[in-house]
Design a protein around this motif. Structure first.
Motif, mmCIF file in Angstrom:
data_model
loop_
_atom_site.group_PDB
_atom_site.id
_atom_site.type_symbol
_atom_site.label_atom_id
_atom_site.label_comp_id
_atom_site.label_asym_id
_atom_site.label_seq_id
_atom_site.Cartn_x
_atom_site.Cartn_y
_atom_site.Cartn_z
ATOM 1 N N GLY A 27 0.775 -1.225 0.000
ATOM 2 C CA GLY A 27 0.000 0.000 0.000
ATOM 3 C C GLY A 27 0.811 1.282 0.000
ATOM 4 N N TRP A 28 2.136 1.201 -0.189
ATOM 5 C CA TRP A 28 2.983 2.381 -0.306
ATOM 6 C C TRP A 28 2.719 3.063 -1.645
ATOM 7 C CZ3 TRP A 28 6.232 1.854 -4.496
ATOM 8 C CH2 TRP A 28 6.340 0.567 -5.002
ATOM 9 N N ARG A 29 3.133 4.316 -1.788
ATOM 10 C CA ARG A 29 2.851 5.054 -3.031
ATOM 11 C C ARG A 29 4.094 5.346 -3.865
ATOM 12 N NH1 ARG A 29 -2.102 9.280 -2.024
ATOM 13 N NH2 ARG A 29 -3.539 7.781 -1.059
ATOM 14 N N ASP A 30 5.145 5.869 -3.249
ATOM 15 C CA ASP A 30 6.347 6.243 -4.013
ATOM 16 C C ASP A 30 7.475 5.224 -3.862
ATOM 17 O OD1 ASP A 30 5.704 8.671 -5.406
ATOM 18 O OD2 ASP A 30 5.576 9.653 -3.458
ATOM 19 N N ARG A 31 7.780 4.831 -2.655
ATOM 20 C CA ARG A 31 8.831 3.833 -2.435
ATOM 21 C C ARG A 31 8.478 3.019 -1.199
ATOM 22 N NH1 ARG A 31 10.713 8.868 -2.961
ATOM 23 N NH2 ARG A 31 12.027 9.418 -4.750
ATOM 24 N N ALA A 32 8.747 1.737 -1.268
ATOM 25 C CA ALA A 32 8.614 0.919 -0.064
ATOM 26 C C ALA A 32 9.849 1.070 0.814
ATOM 27 C CB ALA A 32 8.398 -0.543 -0.434
ATOM 28 N N ILE A 33 11.037 1.010 0.208
ATOM 29 C CA ILE A 33 12.320 1.111 0.922
ATOM 30 C C ILE A 33 13.201 2.096 0.160
ATOM 31 C CG2 ILE A 33 14.398 -0.122 1.637
ATOM 32 C CD1 ILE A 33 12.651 -2.688 1.716
ATOM 33 N N TRP A 34 13.672 3.134 0.849
ATOM 34 C CA TRP A 34 14.440 4.185 0.172
ATOM 35 C C TRP A 34 15.632 4.589 1.027
ATOM 36 C CZ3 TRP A 34 12.712 9.963 -0.497
ATOM 37 C CH2 TRP A 34 13.600 10.618 -1.357
ATOM 38 N N PHE A 35 16.832 4.386 0.463
ATOM 39 C CA PHE A 35 18.071 4.877 1.048
ATOM 40 C C PHE A 35 18.623 5.955 0.120
ATOM 41 C CE2 PHE A 35 17.690 0.682 2.892
ATOM 42 C CZ PHE A 35 18.151 0.853 4.191
ATOM 43 N N ALA A 36 18.918 7.140 0.658
ATOM 44 C CA ALA A 36 19.395 8.242 -0.168
ATOM 45 C C ALA A 36 20.601 8.896 0.485
ATOM 46 C CB ALA A 36 18.289 9.272 -0.376
ATOM 47 N N GLY A 37 21.718 8.908 -0.238
ATOM 48 C CA GLY A 37 22.867 9.660 0.218
ATOM 49 C C GLY A 37 22.712 11.130 -0.101
ATOM 50 N N THR A 38 23.499 11.962 0.580
ATOM 51 C CA THR A 38 23.534 13.394 0.319
ATOM 52 C C THR A 38 24.979 13.802 0.054
ATOM 53 O OG1 THR A 38 23.921 14.053 2.614
ATOM 54 C CG2 THR A 38 21.621 13.677 1.945
ATOM 55 N N HIS A 39 25.189 15.091 -0.245
ATOM 56 C CA HIS A 39 26.560 15.577 -0.434
ATOM 57 C C HIS A 39 27.374 15.463 0.847
ATOM 58 C CE1 HIS A 39 26.283 16.951 -4.533
ATOM 59 N NE2 HIS A 39 25.177 17.638 -4.265
ATOM 60 N N ASP A 40 26.713 15.406 1.992
ATOM 61 C CA ASP A 40 27.408 15.360 3.266
ATOM 62 C C ASP A 40 27.696 13.944 3.752
ATOM 63 O OD1 ASP A 40 27.418 18.163 3.528
ATOM 64 O OD2 ASP A 40 25.362 18.130 4.298
ATOM 65 N N GLY A 41 26.979 12.967 3.231
ATOM 66 C CA GLY A 41 27.208 11.607 3.692
ATOM 67 C C GLY A 41 26.214 10.638 3.099
ATOM 68 N N ALA A 42 26.531 9.348 3.198
ATOM 69 C CA ALA A 42 25.685 8.309 2.617
ATOM 70 C C ALA A 42 25.637 7.112 3.552
ATOM 71 C CB ALA A 42 26.222 7.883 1.250
ATOM 72 N N GLY A 73 0.966 7.472 -6.469
ATOM 73 C CA GLY A 73 2.384 7.785 -6.379
ATOM 74 C C GLY A 73 2.959 8.280 -7.694
ATOM 75 N N ARG A 74 4.065 9.016 -7.603
ATOM 76 C CA ARG A 74 4.745 9.503 -8.808
ATOM 77 C C ARG A 74 5.996 8.686 -9.127
ATOM 78 N NH1 ARG A 74 5.584 15.672 -7.349
ATOM 79 N NH2 ARG A 74 6.068 14.656 -5.363
ATOM 80 N N VAL A 75 6.729 8.241 -8.095
ATOM 81 C CA VAL A 75 7.968 7.491 -8.315
ATOM 82 C C VAL A 75 7.671 6.010 -8.530
ATOM 83 C CG1 VAL A 75 10.231 6.926 -7.352
ATOM 84 C CG2 VAL A 75 9.209 9.172 -6.933
ATOM 85 N N ARG A 76 6.955 5.409 -7.606
ATOM 86 C CA ARG A 76 6.491 4.017 -7.709
ATOM 87 C C ARG A 76 7.665 3.028 -7.866
ATOM 88 N NH1 ARG A 76 3.450 6.765 -11.378
ATOM 89 N NH2 ARG A 76 4.001 5.454 -13.156
ATOM 90 N N GLN A 77 8.607 3.132 -6.958
ATOM 91 C CA GLN A 77 9.807 2.281 -7.019
ATOM 92 C C GLN A 77 9.945 1.508 -5.706
ATOM 93 O OE1 GLN A 77 13.476 4.283 -8.306
ATOM 94 N NE2 GLN A 77 13.529 2.598 -9.746
ATOM 95 N N PRO A 78 9.831 0.199 -5.726
ATOM 96 C CA PRO A 78 9.798 -0.563 -4.474
ATOM 97 C C PRO A 78 11.048 -0.437 -3.615
ATOM 98 C CG PRO A 78 8.896 -1.868 -6.263
ATOM 99 C CD PRO A 78 9.496 -0.648 -6.888
ATOM 100 N N ILE A 79 12.230 -0.735 -4.167
ATOM 101 C CA ILE A 79 13.482 -0.648 -3.401
ATOM 102 C C ILE A 79 14.436 0.245 -4.182
ATOM 103 C CG2 ILE A 79 15.449 -1.898 -2.458
ATOM 104 C CD1 ILE A 79 13.678 -4.344 -2.162
#
Length: 417
Positions: free
Chosen positions: A200-215, A233-239
């Motif tokens: 029932g998630w919309r954009d992502r079920a599991i999302w890990f995102a690094g940034t410029h400061d760290g990952a 959802g707009r992204v619709r990406q499970p992992i």
């Protein structure tokens, strides 16, 4: 053992020094929210009872706060679970019911915090996060927790993890709803998601995102089940793993997960399908093994956008809208040193409403703009007549090493260059 009388003294601000000192010498203590006046009738606000119990546990240290079984549930507003405290239900998973409009409902902050054996229902009043694991936390666990956020006003994330966290575990939980099920943005070390169920998630079920400061680093995503997304959802990406070239996510294992899409094309105007089911960008030292990726609207498993030094092994990718496995992409500047071993990729390239997939991408495996790639022992083809996969392997701007691959039943060619 903490007695009811001791707890009443503690909660009313009495002399606590001796009690705290004694608790430091004792094994883990257990108290109950019922000792602090909770009703659990699903109507009356139990926030104050929970806060008093949690504060008593904080002062005592090394304490579990029990939530008794309740058919109706406990109505609570914002809560903070402090360091060293466990908030736990029982096998019935008693429900906490969110009350009052709030961006953040339950905060886990500090070290050694555990939330277990509970059902958490956001009820449309939580906008940002059902559970927030605070920045810099260490040794935080959610075990056997159900988080539910159905309806038209889901929070941005059911579980949201702040940066600079360490040793976070999500084990045996069920997450239903939310724009994102689990979200971690920024630096983190030692994150484990195992045996969870996402739906029932919309954009992502599991999302890990690094940034410029760290990952993130040292991430384990194992034995999870991800069901198809909900509408809207707009992204619709499970992992999904995303980040930056300068801060790759290092030491990633995505293993033994079962990920399914709705079986429609990503651009289907009536029922839009999912994007790539398992997607790694900006990752190094990775393993993607033993997963099922089926029914996605685009690719089953993608490793692209400056990924390096990894293995894609023993996965099954079936009936996806584009290829089963993609190593590299047209937008990747490079992908390096990837082994694709002993995977089963069959019946991919499914055509659907709104489909814009080029024919060359209707393949079992696509290698594009990647160097140092080995394809060995893979089975790529169509399992029966009438299935859509055009090519066993498609190669574009790459020169992979091909060994012992079994390519049979593909409609146009076994290898397309």
């Amino acid at each position: 053992m903490l007695t009811r009388r001791s707890l009443l003294v503690l909660s009313t601000g009495g002399v606590v020094t001796a009690l705290v000192g004694a608790c430091a010498q004792q094994p883990r203590q257990t108290i109950s929210v019922a000792d602090f006046g909770s009703r659990g009738d699903g109507v009356h606000d139990d926030t104050d009872a929970f806060r008093r119990a949690l504060d008593a546990a904080r002062l005592a240290g090394n304490t579990t706060v029990r939530v008794p079984a309740s058919p109706a549930g406990y109505v609570v507003r914002h809560l903070t679970i402090p360091s060293g405290v466990t908030l736990a239900g029982d096998r019935s998973r008693p429900a906490l019911l969110a009350s009052g409009q709030t961006p953040l409902w339950i905060a886990l902050s500090g070290s050694g915090v555990v939330l277990s054996d509970l059902t958490l229902r956001t009820r449309g009043v939580v906008s940002a996060a059902g559970v927030r694991i605070g920045q810099g936390s260490d040794g935080v666990s959610l075990r056997n927790v159900s988080l539910e956020a159905p309806g038209d006003r889901p929070p941005l994330a059911l579980v949201d993890v702040g940066g600079s966290t360490r040793n976070v575990t999500l084990d045996g939980c069920t997450l239903v709803g939310g724009s994102n099920g689990f979200r971690l943005i920024g630096a983190a070390d030692g994150i484990t998601l195992t045996a969870n169920h996402f739906a029932g998630w919309r954009d992502r079920a599991i999302w890990f995102a690094g940034t410029h400061d760290g990952a993130p680093r040292s991430v384990r995503v194992d034995n999870n089940t991800v069901r198809p997304h909900a509408p809207g959802g707009r992204v619709r990406q499970p992992i999904q793993f995303t980040g930056f070239d300068s801060r790759p996510t290092v030491d990633v294992a995505v293993t033994n997960n079962r990920v399914t899409g709705p079986g429609t094309d990503y651009l289907d105007p009536l029922r839009p399908g999912s994007a790539d089911l398992i997607s790694l960008h900006h990752c190094s030292d990775f393993r993607v093994t033993g997963n099922l990726a089926q029914g996605g609207g685009e690719v089953g498993i993608t490793v692209a956008q400056q990924c390096s030094d990894g293995v894609i092994e023993d996965n099954t990718c079936v009936s996806n809208g584009s290829c089963g496995i993609a190593v590299g992409s047209a937008t990747s500047r490079w992908v390096r040193n990837v082994q694709v071993l002993d995977n089963r990729v069959v019946g991919n390239g499914v055509r659907g409403r709104g489909d814009r997939t080029p024919d060359w991408a209707r393949a079992g495996i696509v290698v594009e703009k990647a160097t140092g790639v080995t394809l060995s022992g893979n089975r790529s083809g169509n399992p029966a007549t009438g299935t859509p996969q055009l090519y066993g392997i498609t190669i574009r701007d790459a020169d992979p090493r091909l060994e012992r691959n079994v390519l049979t039943g593909n409609l146009l060619a076994e290898v397309q260059r």
